[in-house]
Each structure stands twice: as structure tokens, then as C-alpha cells.
Design a protein around this motif. Structure first.
Motif, PDB file in Angstrom:
ATOM      1  N   GLU A 190      93.995  36.747  56.478  1.00 57.35           N
ATOM      2  CA  GLU A 190      94.826  35.536  56.462  1.00 57.35           C
ATOM      3  C   GLU A 190      94.141  34.419  55.699  1.00 57.35           C
ATOM      4  O   GLU A 190      94.786  33.684  54.935  1.00 57.35           O
ATOM      5  CB  GLU A 190      95.125  35.098  57.900  1.00 57.35           C
ATOM      6  N   ASN A 191      92.841  34.273  55.902  1.00 63.59           N
ATOM      7  CA  ASN A 191      92.094  33.238  55.180  1.00 63.59           C
ATOM      8  C   ASN A 191      92.085  33.510  53.684  1.00 63.59           C
ATOM      9  O   ASN A 191      92.195  32.574  52.872  1.00 63.59           O
ATOM     10  CB  ASN A 191      90.661  33.157  55.709  1.00 63.59           C
ATOM     11  N   GLU A 192      91.963  34.786  53.307  1.00 60.96           N
ATOM     12  CA  GLU A 192      91.970  35.122  51.886  1.00 60.96           C
ATOM     13  C   GLU A 192      93.317  34.805  51.254  1.00 60.96           C
ATOM     14  O   GLU A 192      93.386  34.314  50.119  1.00 60.96           O
ATOM     15  CB  GLU A 192      91.635  36.603  51.705  1.00 60.96           C
ATOM     16  N   ILE A 193      94.399  35.068  51.983  1.00 57.41           N
ATOM     17  CA  ILE A 193      95.735  34.750  51.469  1.00 57.41           C
ATOM     18  C   ILE A 193      95.886  33.246  51.292  1.00 57.41           C
ATOM     19  O   ILE A 193      96.404  32.773  50.264  1.00 57.41           O
ATOM     20  CB  ILE A 193      96.823  35.302  52.416  1.00 57.41           C
ATOM     21  N   ARG A 194      95.449  32.465  52.294  1.00 53.92           N
ATOM     22  CA  ARG A 194      95.539  31.009  52.172  1.00 53.92           C
ATOM     23  C   ARG A 194      94.699  30.499  51.003  1.00 53.92           C
ATOM     24  O   ARG A 194      95.122  29.598  50.273  1.00 53.92           O
ATOM     25  CB  ARG A 194      95.095  30.353  53.476  1.00 53.92           C
ATOM     26  N   ASP A 195      93.507  31.093  50.818  1.00 55.66           N
ATOM     27  CA  ASP A 195      92.663  30.667  49.700  1.00 55.66           C
ATOM     28  C   ASP A 195      93.340  30.958  48.369  1.00 55.66           C
ATOM     29  O   ASP A 195      93.292  30.126  47.439  1.00 55.66           O
ATOM     30  CB  ASP A 195      91.307  31.376  49.775  1.00 55.66           C
ATOM     31  N   ARG A 196      93.953  32.138  48.260  1.00 53.30           N
ATOM     32  CA  ARG A 196      94.629  32.488  47.001  1.00 53.30           C
ATOM     33  C   ARG A 196      95.798  31.545  46.737  1.00 53.30           C
ATOM     34  O   ARG A 196      96.027  31.132  45.591  1.00 53.30           O
ATOM     35  CB  ARG A 196      95.106  33.941  47.042  1.00 53.30           C
ATOM     36  N   GLU A 197      96.557  31.217  47.792  1.00 54.33           N
ATOM     37  CA  GLU A 197      97.682  30.305  47.616  1.00 54.33           C
ATOM     38  C   GLU A 197      97.203  28.927  47.187  1.00 54.33           C
ATOM     39  O   GLU A 197      97.822  28.273  46.328  1.00 54.33           O
ATOM     40  CB  GLU A 197      98.480  30.208  48.918  1.00 54.33           C
ATOM     41  N   THR A 198      96.082  28.481  47.758  1.00 54.29           N
ATOM     42  CA  THR A 198      95.533  27.179  47.377  1.00 54.29           C
ATOM     43  C   THR A 198      95.093  27.171  45.924  1.00 54.29           C
ATOM     44  O   THR A 198      95.374  26.229  45.167  1.00 54.29           O
ATOM     45  CB  THR A 198      94.344  26.822  48.285  1.00 54.29           C
TER      46      THR A 198
ATOM     47  N   LEU B  24      96.195  29.139  43.581  1.00 56.01           N
ATOM     48  CA  LEU B  24      97.382  29.239  42.724  1.00 56.01           C
ATOM     49  C   LEU B  24      98.021  27.874  42.530  1.00 56.01           C
ATOM     50  O   LEU B  24      98.400  27.504  41.403  1.00 56.01           O
ATOM     51  CB  LEU B  24      98.392  30.216  43.340  1.00 56.01           C
ATOM     52  N   LYS B  25      98.139  27.108  43.600  1.00 51.30           N
ATOM     53  CA  LYS B  25      98.730  25.775  43.489  1.00 51.30           C
ATOM     54  C   LYS B  25      97.881  24.870  42.605  1.00 51.30           C
ATOM     55  O   LYS B  25      98.405  24.073  41.818  1.00 51.30           O
ATOM     56  CB  LYS B  25      98.899  25.169  44.877  1.00 51.30           C
ATOM     57  N   GLN B  26      96.564  24.982  42.744  1.00 53.14           N
ATOM     58  CA  GLN B  26      95.694  24.183  41.890  1.00 53.14           C
ATOM     59  C   GLN B  26      95.858  24.568  40.427  1.00 53.14           C
ATOM     60  O   GLN B  26      95.897  23.701  39.545  1.00 53.14           O
ATOM     61  CB  GLN B  26      94.241  24.363  42.333  1.00 53.14           C
ATOM     62  N   ALA B  27      95.964  25.882  40.178  1.00 55.89           N
ATOM     63  CA  ALA B  27      96.151  26.343  38.797  1.00 55.89           C
ATOM     64  C   ALA B  27      97.481  25.864  38.239  1.00 55.89           C
ATOM     65  O   ALA B  27      97.579  25.497  37.057  1.00 55.89           O
ATOM     66  CB  ALA B  27      96.072  27.863  38.745  1.00 55.89           C
ATOM     67  N   GLN B  28      98.517  25.853  39.078  1.00 57.22           N
ATOM     68  CA  GLN B  28      99.822  25.382  38.630  1.00 57.22           C
ATOM     69  C   GLN B  28      99.772  23.914  38.236  1.00 57.22           C
ATOM     70  O   GLN B  28     100.356  23.507  37.229  1.00 57.22           O
ATOM     71  CB  GLN B  28     100.864  25.602  39.725  1.00 57.22           C
ATOM     72  N   ARG B  29      99.054  23.116  39.029  1.00 57.19           N
ATOM     73  CA  ARG B  29      98.960  21.692  38.707  1.00 57.19           C
ATOM     74  C   ARG B  29      98.189  21.479  37.408  1.00 57.19           C
ATOM     75  O   ARG B  29      98.568  20.653  36.565  1.00 57.19           O
ATOM     76  CB  ARG B  29      98.287  20.942  39.856  1.00 57.19           C
ATOM     77  N   ILE B  30      97.102  22.243  37.244  1.00 54.66           N
ATOM     78  CA  ILE B  30      96.303  22.092  36.033  1.00 54.66           C
ATOM     79  C   ILE B  30      97.092  22.522  34.803  1.00 54.66           C
ATOM     80  O   ILE B  30      97.063  21.870  33.749  1.00 54.66           O
ATOM     81  CB  ILE B  30      94.997  22.908  36.157  1.00 54.66           C
ATOM     82  N   ALA B  31      97.809  23.644  34.919  1.00 50.41           N
ATOM     83  CA  ALA B  31      98.559  24.184  33.780  1.00 50.41           C
ATOM     84  C   ALA B  31      99.945  23.576  33.641  1.00 50.41           C
ATOM     85  O   ALA B  31     100.685  23.929  32.728  1.00 50.41           O
ATOM     86  CB  ALA B  31      98.679  25.700  33.916  1.00 50.41           C
ATOM     87  N   ARG B  32     100.294  22.650  34.551  1.00 52.06           N
ATOM     88  CA  ARG B  32     101.627  22.030  34.566  1.00 52.06           C
ATOM     89  C   ARG B  32     102.704  23.117  34.627  1.00 52.06           C
ATOM     90  O   ARG B  32     103.644  23.165  33.842  1.00 52.06           O
ATOM     91  CB  ARG B  32     101.831  21.128  33.341  1.00 52.06           C
ATOM     92  N   LEU B  33     102.551  24.007  35.620  1.00 52.95           N
ATOM     93  CA  LEU B  33     103.534  25.053  35.867  1.00 52.95           C
ATOM     94  C   LEU B  33     104.363  24.694  37.082  1.00 52.95           C
ATOM     95  O   LEU B  33     103.861  24.112  38.047  1.00 52.95           O
ATOM     96  CB  LEU B  33     102.842  26.402  36.111  1.00 52.95           C
TER      97      LEU B  33
END
Length: 244
Positions: A166-174, A176-185
Motif C-alpha cells: 500500500e505504501n509503495e502504491i501511494r509513493d508511486r501515485e505521489t 506520478l502527480k509530481q511528474a504531471q505537474r513538472i511536465a504540465r500533464l
């Protein structure tokens, strides 16, 4: 049969009020094979069924506890010893307060008073191992009354691997969201049954809040006219593929 075997013997009931009942298991020290023995002269239970019932508890993959009103352990199985790292002899002298780092005697007394026969409770908690480490567990407990004696019977499962996943899934989601903000996705997620849309990252790109795009028509209005037909066809094909 004339063969001598070294055994470890454990008495499972220790209440003086029920000393007329003798429940004992023995296990060969050299291996994992176990031959439980049950003697019930007063009731005359089917010996085979009783032996198997005891064996199934002793060898269960999850920890099993029978807990008395004072918090002492009337029974525990080998899985409980393995989970907490206690040898059988030490485990026999423990109480709920020893394995629950947050439970005080008054807390257990209050919890016991709140239980009635038929009480059932499933919850996640931590138990403290012999080395002081905390083990995340899921506990399914209920209060059983047998021949005028009450026991809190708890089945305890180690959920360390589940928590880690569960922690690994939450880390991946976090991430991913950071990458989306950086890449403006931006992310659009549509429920194929209800048609509801979930959106992320829209405001940063289009200057429009996600609530404004919560409806399908509002979302389609943002798609260029020449692309709407193709997008609708893709959405229809996806819905058809997911249909039972």
C-alpha cells in the motif's frame, strides 16, 4: 510401537475451574509433525474430530489467541510465537498488555466490559514483538462463552507485506502527480458506467478548475471540433469492450 521420540508437551487450558478437562498437544522436536491428543471423559466428544480441531488451531497460518478476562493467554498457537519472536515458555507468561504497546490494564478491563457473547470486531492494530519492534496486524476477535467461561478469541494476521504494498502504491501515485505537474500533464478519468469525469492538472494548463469539467459536455467543449468525433468513437469502443 517400540520407538522412543523426544516430545514437547503443552497444556492448553490452565483455569483451575475446569481442571477436569485436559487438553494437551505434543510435537516431535526433531520435525514439524504434530500428533495432538484430546481426552474428554465427561462429554465424550468424537475423539477424531476433537484432535483435528486442535491440530487445525495449532498449525494455523495466522496467530490464534484465547484471552481471559484478566488479559492472560489461555491459549496461543505456534504462529503467534513466530510472529512475535517468543519461545513457547515465555509466551505462556505474557498478557495482552505485553503484546499491545498501547493497552493498559484499565483499557483491557473497559474493553472486556464492553464485550458480550456474539461480539465481533475486525480492526487493524500493532503488536509488539520480543525485540521491541511493532508488527502491523489485522485482528478479528469475538467473545465466546463455553461452560460458563468467557474467552476473547482473536485471529491475528501479519499485514506487513500488505502495508508495504500500500505504501509503495501511494509513493508511486505521489511521484506520478509530481511528474504531471513538472511536465504540465493533465489526467482525465471517466467512469464508463456513470459518465462522471475525474480530472487532475487542468487548472495549471487551461486555467479552469476541475469542477468546471466534471460534466461530460463541459469536457467535450474543450476538445477541438475536428477531434470530437474520433474521441467519442474511442470512448464508445472502450465502453463496449468493458461491457459484461
Amino acid at each position: 510401537i517400540g520407538q522412543t521420540v523426544d516430545l514437547r508437551i503443552r497444556r492448553l487450558f490452565a483455569d483451575p475451574e475446569i481442571d477436569d478437562r485436559l487438553v494437551v498437544t505434543w510435537t516431535t522436536i526433531a520435525g514439524r509433525s504434530a500428533v495432538p491428543w484430546f481426552e474428554e471423559p465427561a462429554v465424550g466428544w468424537n475423539a477424531l474430530h476433537a484432535r483435528f480441531a486442535q491440530f487445525s488451531l495449532d498449525e494455523a497460518a495466522d496467530a490464534v489467541y484465547w484471552i481471559r478476562e484478566d488479559g492472560s493467554l489461555a491459549y496461543f498457537n505456534e504462529a503467534a510465537c513466530r510472529m512475535l519472536g517468543y519461545p513457547t515458555e515465555e509466551m505462556a507468561g505474557l498478557t495482552v498488555m505485553d503484546i499491545d504497546p498501547k493497552c493498559r490494564p484499565e483499557d483491557w478491563a473497559a474493553a472486556w466490559r464492553s464485550m458480550t457473547p456474539g461480539y465481533q470486531h475486525v480492526y487493524q492494530w500493532h503488536q509488539q514483538a520480543k525485540d521491541g519492534g511493532l508488527v502491523p496486524v489485522e485482528i478479528s476477535s469475538n467473545l465466546l462463552e463455553f461452560e460458563n467461561h468467557r474467552y476473547n478469541v482473536s485471529f491475528v494476521r501479519d499485514i506487513t507485506d500488505r502495508r508495504r504494498a500500500e505504501n509503495e502504491i501511494r509513493d508511486r501515485e505521489t511521484r506520478l502527480k509530481q511528474a504531471q505537474r513538472i511536465a504540465r500533464l493533465a489526467r482525465f478519468e471517466r467512469d464508463m458506467k456513470s459518465g462522471a469525469l475525474a480530472v487532475e492538472g487542468i487548472e495549471e494548463i487551461f486555467g479552469v478548475g476541475g469542477e468546471a469539467l466534471g460534466e461530460r459536455d463541459a469536457f467535450m467543449d474543450m476538445v477541438s471540433a475536428e477531434d470530437r468525433g474520433a474521441l467519442k468513437a474511442i470512448m464508445a469502443d472502450t465502453a463496449a469492450a468493458q461491457a459484461p
